[in-house]
Design a protein around this motif. Structure first.
Motif, PDB file in Angstrom:
ATOM      1  N   PHE A   1       9.449  -1.230  28.034  1.00  0.00           N
ATOM      2  CA  PHE A   1      10.133  -1.617  26.799  1.00  0.00           C
ATOM      3  C   PHE A   1       9.118  -1.835  25.681  1.00  0.00           C
ATOM      4  CE2 PHE A   1      11.105  -5.222  24.058  1.00  0.00           C
ATOM      5  CZ  PHE A   1      12.288  -4.822  23.449  1.00  0.00           C
ATOM      6  N   PHE A   2       8.081  -2.641  25.954  1.00  0.00           N
ATOM      7  CA  PHE A   2       7.080  -2.928  24.928  1.00  0.00           C
ATOM      8  C   PHE A   2       6.394  -1.643  24.451  1.00  0.00           C
ATOM      9  CE2 PHE A   2       6.485  -7.501  26.516  1.00  0.00           C
ATOM     10  CZ  PHE A   2       7.228  -8.032  25.474  1.00  0.00           C
ATOM     11  N   ALA A   3       5.995  -0.790  25.371  1.00  0.00           N
ATOM     12  CA  ALA A   3       5.298   0.446  24.992  1.00  0.00           C
ATOM     13  C   ALA A   3       6.165   1.292  24.064  1.00  0.00           C
ATOM     14  CB  ALA A   3       4.918   1.234  26.245  1.00  0.00           C
ATOM     15  N   ILE A   4       7.414   1.475  24.428  1.00  0.00           N
ATOM     16  CA  ILE A   4       8.306   2.330  23.640  1.00  0.00           C
ATOM     17  C   ILE A   4       8.670   1.666  22.319  1.00  0.00           C
ATOM     18  CG2 ILE A   4      10.631   3.338  23.598  1.00  0.00           C
ATOM     19  CD1 ILE A   4      10.140   3.887  26.674  1.00  0.00           C
ATOM     20  N   GLU A   5       8.971   0.373  22.343  1.00  0.00           N
ATOM     21  CA  GLU A   5       9.353  -0.307  21.101  1.00  0.00           C
ATOM     22  C   GLU A   5       8.175  -0.481  20.148  1.00  0.00           C
ATOM     23  OE1 GLU A   5      12.283  -0.818  19.857  1.00  0.00           O
ATOM     24  OE2 GLU A   5      13.406  -0.263  21.642  1.00  0.00           O
ATOM     25  N   ILE A   6       6.982  -0.708  20.660  1.00  0.00           N
ATOM     26  CA  ILE A   6       5.803  -0.772  19.789  1.00  0.00           C
ATOM     27  C   ILE A   6       5.598   0.588  19.123  1.00  0.00           C
ATOM     28  CG2 ILE A   6       3.277  -0.971  19.765  1.00  0.00           C
ATOM     29  CD1 ILE A   6       3.639  -3.166  21.983  1.00  0.00           C
ATOM     30  N   ALA A   7       5.746   1.668  19.896  1.00  0.00           N
ATOM     31  CA  ALA A   7       5.624   3.012  19.323  1.00  0.00           C
ATOM     32  C   ALA A   7       6.716   3.253  18.284  1.00  0.00           C
ATOM     33  CB  ALA A   7       5.682   4.067  20.426  1.00  0.00           C
ATOM     34  N   ARG A   8       7.942   2.870  18.578  1.00  0.00           N
ATOM     35  CA  ARG A   8       9.041   3.041  17.617  1.00  0.00           C
ATOM     36  C   ARG A   8       8.762   2.267  16.334  1.00  0.00           C
ATOM     37  NH1 ARG A   8      14.384   2.426  21.577  1.00  0.00           N
ATOM     38  NH2 ARG A   8      14.508   4.641  22.136  1.00  0.00           N
ATOM     39  N   ASN A   9       8.246   1.056  16.470  1.00  0.00           N
ATOM     40  CA  ASN A   9       7.949   0.245  15.291  1.00  0.00           C
ATOM     41  C   ASN A   9       6.817   0.857  14.473  1.00  0.00           C
ATOM     42  OD1 ASN A   9       9.933  -1.594  16.019  1.00  0.00           O
ATOM     43  ND2 ASN A   9       8.498  -3.015  16.985  1.00  0.00           N
ATOM     44  N   ARG A  10       5.731   1.203  15.118  1.00  0.00           N
ATOM     45  CA  ARG A  10       4.560   1.727  14.403  1.00  0.00           C
ATOM     46  C   ARG A  10       4.795   3.115  13.822  1.00  0.00           C
ATOM     47  NH1 ARG A  10      -0.920  -0.444  17.250  1.00  0.00           N
ATOM     48  NH2 ARG A  10      -0.329  -2.636  17.160  1.00  0.00           N
ATOM     49  N   GLU A  11       5.609   3.893  14.482  1.00  0.00           N
ATOM     50  CA  GLU A  11       5.874   5.252  14.015  1.00  0.00           C
ATOM     51  C   GLU A  11       7.070   5.323  13.071  1.00  0.00           C
ATOM     52  OE1 GLU A  11       5.960   7.630  17.627  1.00  0.00           O
ATOM     53  OE2 GLU A  11       3.990   6.844  18.218  1.00  0.00           O
ATOM     54  N   GLY A  12       7.661   4.170  12.769  1.00  0.00           N
ATOM     55  CA  GLY A  12       8.708   4.079  11.761  1.00  0.00           C
ATOM     56  C   GLY A  12      10.122   4.388  12.221  1.00  0.00           C
ATOM     57  N   TYR A  13      10.330   4.605  13.501  1.00  0.00           N
ATOM     58  CA  TYR A  13      11.668   4.957  13.979  1.00  0.00           C
ATOM     59  C   TYR A  13      12.648   3.781  13.918  1.00  0.00           C
ATOM     60  CZ  TYR A  13       9.546   9.258  15.654  1.00  0.00           C
ATOM     61  OH  TYR A  13       8.885  10.444  15.723  1.00  0.00           O
ATOM     62  N   ASN A  14      12.173   2.572  14.147  1.00  0.00           N
ATOM     63  CA  ASN A  14      13.069   1.415  14.128  1.00  0.00           C
ATOM     64  C   ASN A  14      13.431   0.974  12.716  1.00  0.00           C
ATOM     65  OD1 ASN A  14      13.742   0.960  16.789  1.00  0.00           O
ATOM     66  ND2 ASN A  14      11.993  -0.379  17.177  1.00  0.00           N
ATOM     67  N   LYS A  15      12.777   1.543  11.727  1.00  0.00           N
ATOM     68  CA  LYS A  15      13.097   1.195  10.343  1.00  0.00           C
ATOM     69  C   LYS A  15      14.556   1.522  10.027  1.00  0.00           C
ATOM     70  CE  LYS A  15      11.103   1.152   5.815  1.00  0.00           C
ATOM     71  NZ  LYS A  15      10.550  -0.174   5.668  1.00  0.00           N
TER      72      LYS A  15
END
Length: 198
Positions: free
Chosen positions: A142-156
């Motif tokens: 979860f952390f790996a994927i969500e950190i990537a989503r956050n840093r790569e702008g997908y969760n925006k």
């Protein structure tokens, strides 16, 4: 006051016993439905808190663990082509995927608290936690994927969507107030104008 404190004690005692029960290794439980329910409740609470968090702030600036940088760099080193915006469950759960994920997850044993604890993970990051859009995953995954989503702008997309909805609701309320004001205040304005003309 006494009645309130009396009603709080059983809840905190229950929470303590659940927390204590969840501290045992999973193998010791078998398929105990009470324990499974406690795990599910805790996972759902975590999901709700996380979703509110990414809905209310710009996720690019979130720090989920003390070792976010390490998690992200090692994740992208091993899973450099993994799409994180919309996940394919096979890339997480198939036997070949598990062979890649297992060593990655074990690297964070002792570094990330409850690294292998069961957590809910959204498949499509532009959507919320629904039955169709959610899978169960270890916390480090979860952390790996969500950190990537956050840093790569997908969760925006989640925070923008939430802010747009709030803006629409606010705009709707302002329009209603303006209409009410025009209906009641229009006569006053006319009265002022008439007086000004006199």
């Amino acid at each position: 006051m006494d009645a309130a404190s009396e009603s709080e004690e059983p809840v905190s005692g229950e929470a303590m016993s659940i927390a204590h029960a969840l501290s045992y290794p999973p193998e010791s439980y078998g398929n105990d439905p009470d324990i499974e329910m406690a795990w599910a409740i805790r996972a759902m609470q975590h999901a709700e808190v996380y979703y509110k968090l990414i809905s209310s702030v710009d996720p690019q600036f979130l720090k989920l663990t003390k070792v976010d940088d390490q998690i992200y760099s090692e994740f992208r080193e091993i899973f450099e082509t993994l799409r994180v915006d919309v996940l394919d469950p096979e890339e997480l759960k198939s036997e070949s995927a598990k062979e890649k994920w297992r060593p990655f997850c074990l690297k964070f044993e002792g570094l990330v608290e409850d690294y292998n604890y069961g957590t809910l993970l959204r498949l499509d990051c532009s959507q919320g936690y629904t039955e169709e859009n959610t899978i169960f995953a270890p916390r480090i995954q979860f952390f790996a994927i969500e950190i990537a989503r956050n840093r790569e702008g997908y969760n925006k997309a989640v925070s923008v969507s939430t802010q747009d909805k709030e803006g629409e609701e606010g705009a709707g309320n302002k329009e209603e107030e303006a209409e009410k004001g025009a209906a009641s205040g229009g006569d006053k304005e006319e009265g002022v104008n008439r007086e000004g003309e006199k």
